[in-house]
Design a protein around this motif. Structure first.
Motif, PDB file in Angstrom:
ATOM      1  N   LEU A 314     -17.493  -4.626  18.738  1.00 25.10           N
ATOM      2  CA  LEU A 314     -17.505  -3.162  18.971  1.00 25.10           C
ATOM      3  C   LEU A 314     -16.010  -3.121  18.079  1.00 25.10           C
ATOM      4  O   LEU A 314     -16.098  -1.999  17.118  1.00 25.10           O
ATOM      5  N   PRO A 315     -15.158  -3.225  19.350  1.00 28.65           N
ATOM      6  CA  PRO A 315     -13.832  -2.612  17.643  1.00 28.65           C
ATOM      7  C   PRO A 315     -13.801  -2.917  16.717  1.00 28.65           C
ATOM      8  O   PRO A 315     -13.190  -1.664  15.941  1.00 28.65           O
ATOM      9  N   LEU A 316     -14.301  -4.317  16.330  1.00 24.83           N
ATOM     10  CA  LEU A 316     -14.134  -4.081  14.536  1.00 24.83           C
ATOM     11  C   LEU A 316     -15.002  -2.900  13.979  1.00 24.83           C
ATOM     12  O   LEU A 316     -14.077  -2.655  12.786  1.00 24.83           O
ATOM     13  N   MET A 317     -16.195  -2.509  14.954  1.00 25.68           N
ATOM     14  CA  MET A 317     -16.900  -1.456  13.852  1.00 25.68           C
ATOM     15  C   MET A 317     -15.855  -0.503  13.670  1.00 25.68           C
ATOM     16  O   MET A 317     -16.042   0.325  13.126  1.00 25.68           O
ATOM     17  N   PHE A 318     -15.754   0.247  15.155  1.00 23.87           N
ATOM     18  CA  PHE A 318     -15.082   0.872  15.262  1.00 23.87           C
ATOM     19  C   PHE A 318     -13.122   1.327  14.683  1.00 23.87           C
ATOM     20  O   PHE A 318     -13.584   2.501  13.739  1.00 23.87           O
ATOM     21  N   GLY A 319     -12.760  -0.013  14.392  1.00 28.48           N
ATOM     22  CA  GLY A 319     -11.981   0.378  12.909  1.00 28.48           C
ATOM     23  C   GLY A 319     -12.326   0.334  11.578  1.00 28.48           C
ATOM     24  O   GLY A 319     -12.297   1.645  11.293  1.00 28.48           O
ATOM     25  N   MET A 320     -13.253  -0.258  11.413  1.00 27.49           N
ATOM     26  CA  MET A 320     -13.812   0.135  10.120  1.00 27.49           C
ATOM     27  C   MET A 320     -14.448   1.961  10.142  1.00 27.49           C
ATOM     28  O   MET A 320     -14.257   2.264   9.223  1.00 27.49           O
ATOM     29  N   LEU A 321     -15.391   1.954  10.488  1.00 25.91           N
ATOM     30  CA  LEU A 321     -15.350   3.308  10.814  1.00 25.91           C
ATOM     31  C   LEU A 321     -14.147   4.253  11.035  1.00 25.91           C
ATOM     32  O   LEU A 321     -14.379   5.426   9.956  1.00 25.91           O
ATOM     33  N   THR A 322     -13.290   4.351  12.107  1.00 25.93           N
ATOM     34  CA  THR A 322     -12.748   5.241  11.951  1.00 25.93           C
ATOM     35  C   THR A 322     -11.369   5.069  10.518  1.00 25.93           C
ATOM     36  O   THR A 322     -10.968   5.827  10.100  1.00 25.93           O
ATOM     37  N   ALA A 323     -10.966   3.182   9.521  1.00 25.60           N
ATOM     38  CA  ALA A 323     -10.517   3.245   8.781  1.00 25.60           C
ATOM     39  C   ALA A 323     -11.092   4.139   7.596  1.00 25.60           C
ATOM     40  O   ALA A 323     -10.911   5.161   6.288  1.00 25.60           O
ATOM     41  N   ARG A 338      -3.956   3.193  -5.016  1.00 26.08           N
ATOM     42  CA  ARG A 338      -3.496   1.895  -4.776  1.00 26.08           C
ATOM     43  C   ARG A 338      -3.431   1.761  -3.359  1.00 26.08           C
ATOM     44  O   ARG A 338      -3.313   0.711  -2.662  1.00 26.08           O
ATOM     45  N   VAL A 339      -2.350   3.061  -2.311  1.00 20.75           N
ATOM     46  CA  VAL A 339      -2.059   2.694  -1.279  1.00 20.75           C
ATOM     47  C   VAL A 339      -2.937   2.338  -0.505  1.00 20.75           C
ATOM     48  O   VAL A 339      -2.614   1.718   0.782  1.00 20.75           O
ATOM     49  N   VAL A 340      -4.548   2.459  -0.480  1.00 18.85           N
ATOM     50  CA  VAL A 340      -5.688   2.328   0.338  1.00 18.85           C
ATOM     51  C   VAL A 340      -6.028   0.940   0.331  1.00 18.85           C
ATOM     52  O   VAL A 340      -6.328   0.974   1.329  1.00 18.85           O
ATOM     53  N   ALA A 341      -5.887   0.868  -1.032  1.00 15.44           N
ATOM     54  CA  ALA A 341      -6.205  -0.342  -1.417  1.00 15.44           C
ATOM     55  C   ALA A 341      -5.663  -1.551  -0.933  1.00 15.44           C
ATOM     56  O   ALA A 341      -6.104  -2.497  -0.006  1.00 15.44           O
ATOM     57  N   LEU A 342      -4.133  -1.274  -1.208  1.00 18.58           N
ATOM     58  CA  LEU A 342      -2.648  -1.608  -0.447  1.00 18.58           C
ATOM     59  C   LEU A 342      -2.558  -2.281   0.926  1.00 18.58           C
ATOM     60  O   LEU A 342      -2.843  -2.947   1.669  1.00 18.58           O
ATOM     61  N   ALA A 343      -2.960  -1.421   1.354  1.00 21.78           N
ATOM     62  CA  ALA A 343      -3.052  -0.779   2.917  1.00 21.78           C
ATOM     63  C   ALA A 343      -4.288  -1.861   3.542  1.00 21.78           C
ATOM     64  O   ALA A 343      -3.650  -2.496   4.863  1.00 21.78           O
ATOM     65  N   GLY A 344      -5.504  -1.380   3.091  1.00 22.94           N
ATOM     66  CA  GLY A 344      -7.066  -2.062   2.736  1.00 22.94           C
ATOM     67  C   GLY A 344      -6.156  -4.239   3.488  1.00 22.94           C
ATOM     68  O   GLY A 344      -7.143  -4.807   4.445  1.00 22.94           O
ATOM     69  N   VAL A 373      -7.737  -4.922  14.700  1.00 27.17           N
ATOM     70  CA  VAL A 373      -7.561  -4.745  13.209  1.00 27.17           C
ATOM     71  C   VAL A 373      -7.861  -5.396  11.979  1.00 27.17           C
ATOM     72  O   VAL A 373      -8.156  -4.169  10.919  1.00 27.17           O
ATOM     73  N   ILE A 374      -8.310  -6.689  12.231  1.00 22.79           N
ATOM     74  CA  ILE A 374      -9.245  -6.719  10.660  1.00 22.79           C
ATOM     75  C   ILE A 374     -10.196  -5.535  10.396  1.00 22.79           C
ATOM     76  O   ILE A 374     -10.584  -5.746   8.804  1.00 22.79           O
ATOM     77  N   GLY A 375     -10.939  -4.998  11.013  1.00 19.19           N
ATOM     78  CA  GLY A 375     -11.957  -3.990  11.136  1.00 19.19           C
ATOM     79  C   GLY A 375     -11.193  -2.866  10.318  1.00 19.19           C
ATOM     80  O   GLY A 375     -12.144  -2.663   9.297  1.00 19.19           O
ATOM     81  N   VAL A 376      -9.838  -2.345  10.485  1.00 17.17           N
ATOM     82  CA  VAL A 376      -9.642  -1.340   9.822  1.00 17.17           C
ATOM     83  C   VAL A 376      -9.136  -2.042   8.258  1.00 17.17           C
ATOM     84  O   VAL A 376      -9.336  -1.128   7.694  1.00 17.17           O
ATOM     85  N   GLY A 377      -8.888  -3.007   8.165  1.00 17.78           N
ATOM     86  CA  GLY A 377      -8.053  -2.903   7.002  1.00 17.78           C
ATOM     87  C   GLY A 377      -9.549  -3.538   5.648  1.00 17.78           C
ATOM     88  O   GLY A 377     -10.233  -2.955   4.413  1.00 17.78           O
ATOM     89  N   ILE A 378     -10.898  -3.617   6.899  1.00 19.05           N
ATOM     90  CA  ILE A 378     -12.425  -4.198   5.776  1.00 19.05           C
ATOM     91  C   ILE A 378     -12.397  -2.830   5.401  1.00 19.05           C
ATOM     92  O   ILE A 378     -13.313  -2.811   4.108  1.00 19.05           O
ATOM     93  N   GLY A 379     -12.511  -1.887   6.236  1.00 13.90           N
ATOM     94  CA  GLY A 379     -13.073  -0.574   6.633  1.00 13.90           C
ATOM     95  C   GLY A 379     -12.037   0.634   4.976  1.00 13.90           C
ATOM     96  O   GLY A 379     -12.773   1.434   3.983  1.00 13.90           O
TER      97      GLY A 379
END
Length: 528
Positions: A314-323, A338-344, A373-379
């Motif tokens: 669930l934290p992975l999914m929550f990270g995707m959702l938040t991102a 570019r900023v969002v893509a680099l951050a991701g 963390v990886i969920g935020v990046g993927i999102g």
């Protein structure tokens, strides 16, 4: 109010069509939820209908037809009307869904799943192409955030709902539950989406469609069979690889000459559009690989049940959702591509490396938390690619553009699971052979028969070896995901913060459109 000449909202259009957007969101939700529901119910379905040897085809038939039809639905919408194509895909999906619920044999179920997949191919691309022309560029990030919420909700809610339906109701309701949602989506889109009638003079590029379909089918089969059903070096996999290369190479040649190509080459004249497709492919590879193999670690090593293993990510999914919610708002302001893509890309890389800490002695709470963390990046990556795709496509190509980005992400996921899965299997076999010997390794892994339930009947030494092997296999997947994330981070450096394209007439590109495309191509070549 819409401008009939462009099929695009004029800047003074008051507000968003909330009812229409709600219907489109439901359409996307259907596309994501169905696979999660059915995967949970399939063992029970097979037990009821029989035909265990055809188990995988109940999934493969759906995925094959969905992947093959995705770009066709996008082009049909561009040529004959996006709203009509969207409604048609929902209707076809519901017809296939009801027939699946009525199936009396595995043969019928497989055939009806194929029909359902044909409709599913148009659910997401149909909704996204309508959003691309109904929603102004300044609001696309916010709407894409809403779209992004659907994926984690479906990934988590689908298995839970599917398990509940299977345990307390008939498995047939795993299909029927889609019907009321689909009907509401149809009504909301019919009443809430207003597009002027438009039909572009032209015909579907049937040769290109056939070649693309052949290439996608062969690629999907290759990804699903390589290393499992057939060895990577088998003649079957070699033939599929040759078919993929020949079909796609011929497809490119046909598209360059076709009057109405399925995937217009002019889309790729914009550098940011091409980069968005590369990023979408890489994001799909990371997402599907991690989501497929983390639950295996949770079950084998942490001793979780199938349902609990889904909850533990669930934290992975929550990270995707938040991102996606956060970056959608940022991208609405412009200049943040570019900023969002680099951050991701950077965050996904950090998340993959963090997950390498997972081992046989990792506390369960920590193992679950590490996935955030990886969920935020993927999102962030997925959000960046979708908004960039829409902003770099003319309205008359919106269906083809959204179909392309969806298809590319699916292909990336299929290949990522296949390639990283082969690495995972190899590392598992090495550890088991080293700890238990080759005979025991072959006995445990023959035919993919090793299950978490078998651990309790094993000796302590064998159980520990299996846990070490699963952890090592997951590390192989994560190392691969880290490499892919690093490639995404590197690719993101080439993204430019280009403004959305000026709306072009909905008919064939005129001189102005061609001139703009030429300028884009020149800019891409010069690196501006």
């Amino acid at each position: 109010m819409n401008d009939p000449a462009t099929d695009t909202p004029t800047p003074d259009r008051p507000g968003l069509p909330r009812l229409g957007v709600f219907g489109l969101m439901l359409s996307i939700f259907l596309a994501t939820l169905d696979g999660q529901l059915v995967s949970t119910a399939l063992p029970t379905i097979v037990g009821d209908l029989g035909g265990l040897e055809h188990f995988s085809w109940a999934v493969t038939a759906y995925l094959l037809t969905m992947a093959a039809s995705t770009p066709v639905w996008g082009k049909l919408g561009d040529l004959y009307g996006r709203k009509g194509a969207c409604l048609s895909s929902v209707t076809l999906f519901l017809v296939g869904t009801v027939l699946c619920g009525l199936a009396q044999s595995m043969g019928q179920l497989i055939a009806f799943r194929g029909l359902q997949g044909l409709g599913a191919g148009g659910l997401m691309v149909g909704a996204l192409s309508v959003i691309g022309v109904v929603v102004p560029a300044r609001d696309r990030g916010r709407i894409q955030s809403m779209v992004g919420v659907m994926m984690p909700v479906a990934f988590v809610g689908g298995p839970l709902l599917g398990g509940f339906i299977t345990d307390y109701m008939s498995w047939r309701w795993a299909f029927y539950v889609n019907v009321p949602v689909g009907v509401v989506a149809l009504l909301a889109i019919t009443r809430g989406v207003r597009l002027p009638p438009a039909r572009v003079t032209g015909r579907i590029d049937w040769l290109g469609t056939a070649l693309l379909t052949t290439g996608i089918l062969a690629l999907t089969l290759l990804a699903g069979w390589a290393g499992t059903t057939y060895a990577w070096t088998s003649w079957q996999i070699a033939v599929l690889a040759v078919v993929v290369v020949l079909a796609l190479a011929w497809f490119v040649r046909v598209e360059l000459r076709a009057a109405e190509p399925v995937t217009p080459p002019r889309l790729f004249a914009r550098r940011d559009f091409t980069l968005a497709q590369i990023l979408s492919f890489l994001a799909g590879a990371v997402l599907f690989s991690v989501v497929n193999y983390l639950p295996q670690y949770m079950q084998f090593v942490q001793g979780s049940s199938s349902t609990a293993s889904g909850l533990l990510i669930l934290p992975l999914m929550f990270g995707m959702l938040t991102a996606q919610l956060t970056t959608g708002r940022l991208m609405d302001r412009g200049g943040m591509d570019r900023v969002v893509a680099l951050a991701g890309g950077g965050t996904a890389l950090a998340g993959a490396l963090l997950l390498l800490l997972l081992g046989t002695d990792t506390p369960l709470a920590a193992a679950s938390a590490y996935t955030l963390v990886i969920g935020v990046g993927i999102g962030a990556l997925i959000q960046a690619t979708m908004v960039a795709t829409m902003n770099n496509a003319y309205p008359r190509d919106m269906g083809a553009a959204t179909g392309t980005v969806t298809l590319v992400r699916t292909i990336g996921g299929s290949l990522g699971v296949a390639l990283l899965g082969a690495l995972q299997s190899s590392r598992m076999s090495e550890v088991l052979t080293e700890r238990l010997g080759s005979a025991a390794q072959q006995r445990l892994t023959a035919g993919g028969a090793l299950t978490p339930a078998q651990l309790k009947d094993m000796t302590t030494a064998t159980r520990d070896a299996v846990k070490d092997a699963v952890s090592s296999g997951l590390h192989g997947v994560l190392l691969g995901a880290a490499v892919v994330s690093a490639l995404a981070f590197g690719t993101a450096w080439f993204v430019r913060a280009t403004p959305p394209l000026i709306p072009a007439p909905a008919g064939p590109p005129d001189a102005g459109t061609e001139a703009e495309a030429g300028k884009d191509s020149a800019r891409a070549s010069s690196g501006d």
